[in-house]
Design an enzyme around this catalytic site. Sequence first.
Site, PDB file in Angstrom:
ATOM      1  N   HIS B  90       0.838  -1.206   0.000  1.00 32.64           N
ATOM      2  CA  HIS B  90       0.000   0.000   0.000  1.00 32.64           C
ATOM      3  C   HIS B  90       0.867   1.248   0.000  1.00 32.64           C
ATOM      4  O   HIS B  90       2.080   1.167   0.047  1.00 32.64           O
ATOM      5  CB  HIS B  90      -0.999  -0.006   1.157  1.00 32.64           C
ATOM      6  CG  HIS B  90      -0.363   0.024   2.514  1.00 32.64           C
ATOM      7  ND1 HIS B  90       0.155  -1.093   3.108  1.00 32.64           N
ATOM      8  CD2 HIS B  90      -0.184   1.033   3.388  1.00 32.64           C
ATOM      9  CE1 HIS B  90       0.637  -0.778   4.300  1.00 32.64           C
ATOM     10  NE2 HIS B  90       0.448   0.514   4.488  1.00 32.64           N
ATOM     11  N   HIS B  92       1.506   3.804   2.036  1.00 29.51           N
ATOM     12  CA  HIS B  92       2.183   4.471   3.152  1.00 29.51           C
ATOM     13  C   HIS B  92       3.695   4.451   2.928  1.00 29.51           C
ATOM     14  O   HIS B  92       4.245   3.481   2.429  1.00 29.51           O
ATOM     15  CB  HIS B  92       1.840   3.775   4.465  1.00 29.51           C
ATOM     16  CG  HIS B  92       0.524   4.229   5.024  1.00 29.51           C
ATOM     17  ND1 HIS B  92      -0.213   3.464   5.886  1.00 29.51           N
ATOM     18  CD2 HIS B  92      -0.187   5.352   4.821  1.00 29.51           C
ATOM     19  CE1 HIS B  92      -1.322   4.116   6.200  1.00 29.51           C
ATOM     20  NE2 HIS B  92      -1.329   5.264   5.569  1.00 29.51           N
ATOM     21  N   ASP B  94       6.168   4.106   4.841  1.00 26.70           N
ATOM     22  CA  ASP B  94       6.963   3.052   5.467  1.00 26.70           C
ATOM     23  C   ASP B  94       6.831   1.732   4.713  1.00 26.70           C
ATOM     24  O   ASP B  94       7.385   0.725   5.106  1.00 26.70           O
ATOM     25  CB  ASP B  94       6.621   2.890   6.955  1.00 26.70           C
ATOM     26  CG  ASP B  94       5.158   2.560   7.180  1.00 26.70           C
ATOM     27  OD1 ASP B  94       4.345   2.871   6.294  1.00 26.70           O
ATOM     28  OD2 ASP B  94       4.827   2.005   8.244  1.00 26.70           O
ATOM     29  N   HIS B  95       6.058   1.756   3.635  1.00 27.05           N
ATOM     30  CA  HIS B  95       5.961   0.569   2.791  1.00 27.05           C
ATOM     31  C   HIS B  95       6.423   0.823   1.355  1.00 27.05           C
ATOM     32  O   HIS B  95       6.627  -0.111   0.604  1.00 27.05           O
ATOM     33  CB  HIS B  95       4.531   0.030   2.786  1.00 27.05           C
ATOM     34  CG  HIS B  95       4.141  -0.581   4.086  1.00 27.05           C
ATOM     35  ND1 HIS B  95       4.131  -1.931   4.308  1.00 27.05           N
ATOM     36  CD2 HIS B  95       3.791  -0.017   5.276  1.00 27.05           C
ATOM     37  CE1 HIS B  95       3.762  -2.179   5.561  1.00 27.05           C
ATOM     38  NE2 HIS B  95       3.552  -1.037   6.158  1.00 27.05           N
ATOM     39  N   HIS B 179      -7.413  -1.221   5.674  1.00 30.22           N
ATOM     40  CA  HIS B 179      -6.332  -0.330   6.088  1.00 30.22           C
ATOM     41  C   HIS B 179      -6.383   1.039   5.411  1.00 30.22           C
ATOM     42  O   HIS B 179      -6.816   1.992   6.024  1.00 30.22           O
ATOM     43  CB  HIS B 179      -4.977  -1.002   5.884  1.00 30.22           C
ATOM     44  CG  HIS B 179      -3.844  -0.240   6.488  1.00 30.22           C
ATOM     45  ND1 HIS B 179      -3.751  -0.022   7.835  1.00 30.22           N
ATOM     46  CD2 HIS B 179      -2.778   0.369   5.921  1.00 30.22           C
ATOM     47  CE1 HIS B 179      -2.676   0.691   8.091  1.00 30.22           C
ATOM     48  NE2 HIS B 179      -2.064   0.948   6.945  1.00 30.22           N
ATOM     49  N   ASP B 200      -0.163  -4.157   5.703  1.00 33.59           N
ATOM     50  CA  ASP B 200      -0.993  -3.746   6.842  1.00 33.59           C
ATOM     51  C   ASP B 200      -2.430  -4.040   6.467  1.00 33.59           C
ATOM     52  O   ASP B 200      -2.829  -3.817   5.327  1.00 33.59           O
ATOM     53  CB  ASP B 200      -0.826  -2.250   7.108  1.00 33.59           C
ATOM     54  CG  ASP B 200       0.548  -1.948   7.693  1.00 33.59           C
ATOM     55  OD1 ASP B 200       1.278  -2.919   7.972  1.00 33.59           O
ATOM     56  OD2 ASP B 200       0.878  -0.763   7.841  1.00 33.59           O
ATOM     57  N   GLU B 225       1.467  -8.751   9.569  1.00 31.28           N
ATOM     58  CA  GLU B 225       1.865  -7.653  10.442  1.00 31.28           C
ATOM     59  C   GLU B 225       1.328  -7.936  11.834  1.00 31.28           C
ATOM     60  O   GLU B 225       0.398  -8.729  12.006  1.00 31.28           O
ATOM     61  CB  GLU B 225       1.286  -6.332   9.922  1.00 31.28           C
ATOM     62  CG  GLU B 225      -0.230  -6.275   9.992  1.00 31.28           C
ATOM     63  CD  GLU B 225      -0.755  -4.975  10.578  1.00 31.28           C
ATOM     64  OE1 GLU B 225      -0.049  -4.380  11.403  1.00 31.28           O
ATOM     65  OE2 GLU B 225      -1.865  -4.577  10.220  1.00 31.28           O
ATOM     66  N   HIS B 436       6.600  -6.496  11.562  1.00 30.80           N
ATOM     67  CA  HIS B 436       5.967  -5.209  11.759  1.00 30.80           C
ATOM     68  C   HIS B 436       5.321  -5.126  13.146  1.00 30.80           C
ATOM     69  O   HIS B 436       4.126  -4.853  13.289  1.00 30.80           O
ATOM     70  CB  HIS B 436       4.895  -5.010  10.667  1.00 30.80           C
ATOM     71  CG  HIS B 436       4.633  -3.562  10.365  1.00 30.80           C
ATOM     72  ND1 HIS B 436       3.781  -2.800  11.117  1.00 30.80           N
ATOM     73  CD2 HIS B 436       5.093  -2.765   9.386  1.00 30.80           C
ATOM     74  CE1 HIS B 436       3.724  -1.587  10.611  1.00 30.80           C
ATOM     75  NE2 HIS B 436       4.518  -1.539   9.554  1.00 30.80           N
TER      76      HIS B 436
END
Lengths: 907, 618
Positions: B90, B92, B94-95, B179, B200, B225, B436
């Site tokens: 996705h 975000h 951090d991904h 999410h 996530d 996660e 995670h």
Amino acid sequence: MAAHLKKRVYEEFTKVVQQQHEDLSAKKLRLTKPSKSAALHVDLCKATSPADALQYLLQFARKPVEVESVEGVVRILLEHYYKENDASVRLKIASLLGLLSKTPGFSPDCIMDDAINTLQNEKSHQVLAQLLDTLLVIGTKLTENPSVRMRLVEVACKHLTDSSHGVRNKCLQLIGCLGPVEKGVAKEAESQAAKDVQKIIGDHFNDQDPRVRTAAIKAMLQLHERGLKLQQAIYGQACKLLADDYEQVRSAAVQLIWVLSQLYPESIVPIPSSNEEIRLVDDAFGKICHMVSDGSWVVRVQAAKLLGSMQQVSSHFLEQTLDKKLMSDLRRKRTAHERAKELYSSGEFSSGRKWGDDAPKEEIDTGAVNLIESGACGAFVHGLEDEMYEVRIAAVEALCMLAQSSPSFAEKCLDFLVDMFNDEIEEVRLQSIHTMRKISNNITLREDQLDTVLAVLEDSSRDIREALHELLCCTNVSTKEGIHLALVELLKNLTKYPTDRESIWKCLKFLGSRHPTLVLPLVPELLSTHPFFDTPEPDMDDPAYIAVLVLIFNAAKSCPTMPALFSDHTFRHYAYLRDSLSHLVPPLRLPGRKLVSSPVSPSITPHEDPSQQFLHQSLERVYNLQHLDPQGIQELLEFTIRDLQRLGELQSELAGMADFTATYLQCQLLLIKALQEKLWNVAAPLYLKQNALASAAAKQILEETYKMEFMYSGVESRQVVIIHHMRLQAKALQLIVTARTTRGVEPLFGMCEKFLQEVDSFQRCFISELPQMQGSFVDKLLDLMPRLVTSKPSEVVKILQTTLRQSTFLHLPLPEQLHRASANIIEPTGESDNPLRFTSGLVVALDVDATLEHVQDPQGTVKVQVLYPDGQAQLIHPKPADFRNPGPGRHRLITQVYLSHTAWTDI
Amino acid sequence: MPLALLVICLTFTTSSPPGPALTARVPASLGGAGQDVGRSCILVSIAGKNVMLDCGMHMGYNDDRRFPDFSYITQNGRLTDFLDCVIISHFHLDHCGALPYFSEMVGYDGPIYMTHPTKAICPILLEDYRKITVDKKGETNFFTSQMIKDCMKKVVAVHLHQTVQVDEELEIKAYYAGHVLGAAMFQIKVGCESVVYTGDYNMTPDRHLGAAWIDKCRPDLLITESTYATTIRDSKRCRERDFLKKVHETVERGGKVLIPVFALGRAQELCILLETFWERMNLKAPIYFSTGLTEKANHYYKLFITWTNQKIRKTFVQRNMFEFKHIKAFDRAFADNPGPMVVFATPGMLHAGQSLQIFRKWAGNEKNMVIMPGYCVQGTVGHKILSGQRKLEMEGRQILEVKMQVEYMSFSAHADAKGIMQLIRQAEPRNVLLVHGEAKKMEFLKQKIEQEFHVNCYMPANGETTTIFTNPSIPVDISLGLLKRETAIDAKKPKLMHGTLIMKDNSFRLVSPEQALKELGLAEHQLRFTCRVHIQDPRKEHETVLRVYNHLKGVLKDYSVQHLPDGSITVESILIQATAHLEDQGTKVLLVSWTYQDEELGSYLTSLLKKGLPQSTS
């Protein structure tokens, strides 16, 4: 026979047929009506390719076949079936056989043998399946014959080993529908196959094909529906099926488990991996609860729905369904519900949320936490939070049903139901409000819950608000603050949505009468009275003030100390409201106010309503005094009509009755006036005025009688006869008037003829009622009938005139319940300041909101008429789905009508 | 010190089979998101294919450590040669934050897979992030706008439940994950081995997205996660109700509500929540949303209706819920307007920007309220006010007195412990790997998973490699003739099948012995076992034979036992003959003879006969 048939066919059809027919002569055919079957036969023979044949069959299937020719057609079809090499054609033939067997009046036992024979040699699986389907049709038509059923079941059992799922499917279906249900029959039957259908079906629970597994479970359910008691032994098997990979299997298995739990609720089953044992219904409940968090929403809906009907489950398991232990970083956390409850019980008001208000408290033992529950734990918590609204609705319904049977559960599920009031989908909100209403006997709302409930009052959907008003009608509130809160919110609602007036008043009426002691301490504040100062008198027409008064007066009914707190104007207002809104304001016994309380005289028995009595008295009076002089009668009638109309306005329960009788008396009055002797005797030139009066009267009577017949619900045949009689009189009057005005006899002939026909049909329709109509117009008329038929029109008119005048006045017996059908358009309101504008030629939608009272079958009878300014009228039939039924005798029409008009001007 | 890369690699080495079944060894090594929240980068090696799952960055660092150390993967070879594909779950950061760095600066030209909404929104976020770091903080050595564009050109968009063949053997499939818009779980499959990576996900639906769902795909490994490994959350409804009530009350008494949010994700959920509430309650107070990034993103929310929840999907024909009626764009000047209003402003922790400006303006009035919908890092204004500080020191020694109400509501879209368990139940994996999350919390969940599902659970640290052994099923081709012949009798009973397994050119074939002989050019040899059994029986030979016959017939009900006219007995194809012993007439010798194929029955028969005959009654 065959020769004869051949000849017939030869006669009818072309030569091409003859040649093809040669080889058929050996076959023995019994044709009862050769034309149809022969035509089909010829078509089929003509067909050069399978595709052609299929086409013919398809065409043939479109036309119905008469009962007599079914058998012949079946023979022809079977014959082609044997010859046909193409599987698709055979398939179609097989399906046609099934279709034909369904023909009403046709007994398919004669074709059963053939159908079974065809099964033996068939290779194609699809055709086999279709043939079995045909057998199923045949079997269902011959259910009374056990030997036939036996045979079919045997055949089905034989094919259960087929490698195609379709065939196995059909076999199971057949066994399910036709398998022996009575134990006795099974014993008698020596045959191996039929010995235990349950076992045979049960063996297929482990079939490799999911469709067959589903069919097996469905067949089992079918057996149950047909009355066979399923064995408890299959419970274990069914439980295993709950973990199936396919949703349709799981869905059916859930049903099967439910059925078993209803059959053997009290038997004991062991819990695997422990020594304990529990009741089967509890175990099943746990298993179905588990399915509420299934991966497929179809199964979830199914499971949630079934939970509701498992009322035998122990309360211990039931309460688990609402259980959800919260934790945060392995520390126990209280749910918002628990916090709210604590806050309430500690008497502390919400201080607003702090950062970490919900901070987790005690540490949890990691071993004790069960993250995935095998049992009933939290099933409803999951169900109510589901992503599909279908599941949520099903869960709410189930909650409702379980809560109705268990008061303690009702108390517990309250928090969750209240939460559902904020669902994003309106249906869910509505459903949860209705649910809450249904269980409201068992519950008392806490203040914080009430707060949430009341917040929904601002919803813009009228349905929701009204449902909520109804909920509040039957809710128990625990504190006086609660009542105050409810009142404040309802008043807020009233100012925001003034159309809710009636509904809010009604709601406050019940709220008041349910909580008199809670209202008592609020009275001074609500009426804004002051111990020393006189406060200004509030506006009597203010709906909000009326709302407050309705609450107080209804509370005062069972709280005699309350009136002492009223100020002078309150008493005046009571008198006014008691008169104008008598359905909302109860009679009160007010000390020192004899004037007000006097209507409630103690001599009257409670169930005999004074107004009801009044109605009967006045009618009695009218019916008794019929030999007065016409003038006296007229006056009496006029007074009575006026009284009745007034009564109708005051007593809404009696309005229908009063209006109905008043209309009848009005008709009678008109008739009497029209027939006044002195007017009829005046000289010819003055006829004119008299004629106009009489014909107008006749017209009005006709109109009124139609209204009486069709605009009231609860009218019985006794009344209908009187109404028709009145109409007949009006028609006679019309005839007389026409006879006097028209010159020439020709048109009169027709009219007389018509009138006499009507009399005749009246006699035919109401022959049973005639004995009760002694001395009436029609009674006399029927006596004179032979004379009338032979005499000239002028004679007829003369006779009519005298009979009309001499006939007596018929009593109108009143039915038990009589209500006037009425429709009230709430929206669009009549005098809107902004006219509706739309572009000519285009369509505009107008929202229509109307309440219909006492309309029978509104879907069929109610139409909306749109009158355009240029005088055009358009009738619109609303969709059946637009009618809602909020209560008995009440309907609500909420629809959209589409307006369109071409450009037009006044000039 | 560069950030260690956490790599799982699943490699299947076929060891020499000790028995009939082949045991595959799956050494797995992983690098990049182990027992830590903040960045995700996992390397999976499955049956010789290498797949990188997510390419996240760490927001907490401003140096090299923010990106994973990609040199760890290949040491010195080219990434493109080593990796078969990259999958992004996705948008975000951090991904996906390290993606342009990875593909353009380190160098990767293979395919990158993500869902359509992720592909649409990801570059907006990357660009925004780049602007902040390069333009505002003035950093160099960072990826450029052009690099983001080039990187996005390598992206292949996938649909939900679409099976994408990366190459002949490797296939991937996306599942809905909740999410954020476009979040997906990916199934990676090679042959019959498969891995599911969840990214996530959220198991409870919210106001704009549905719940994660996966079918019973029974993967060999589920990488999930575990942000909320030790939390079970309360019903979302209570929180929503509280939130709405707070906002409603404040607006009713004429106060202003400030909701600091991050631009994407929760912001949209809260917008929908307020929008529907306003609609339902017929409220008139204005709602504003601070503009910029959000507007562009909102556009995509409107577009990807199929990715939203049931309610939005059902009603969008009448009205798209993201076409906000009550929510308007915010202008700086509006903050001073009188009367009630609700304002969504970025950033979410009140540490800078518009939200802080508005906060300073409104803090003095006790009628106003600020609602923090998410977590606040220590040191930010958000954290200070949430921990109850009422006097704040702003820059320039100003003291700001906070009189407005401060509320905290957690709207988080990760699965809680129950949700994780639910997903595991749905997918039925053979092994679970937790990433995670924090090590301590993961430990708890690991123990629970092992206890409830009886599957192995792993929780590798950063840079650690986990190897998982699988039992892959090996497909074998069987000739139709053999299959038909062997299953002809009764398909229902389990049956031993005779055939010859030929392993040739990386393929397995099961053929009938005759065919195998033919293919290999060998002559057929017959192997026959013969056994003599001595029985004490004084009677005549044919009587003995009759007794043996009756005995066998009684014991071997399922087999065809025949008494032949020449005095011998056959059981199926086994021959039994009886002769008198040459020396001792009281002893009879039974000759039992069977072929290799009947070995099982033959040996059973001999042992049966060795036990002797039952004492005859006659």
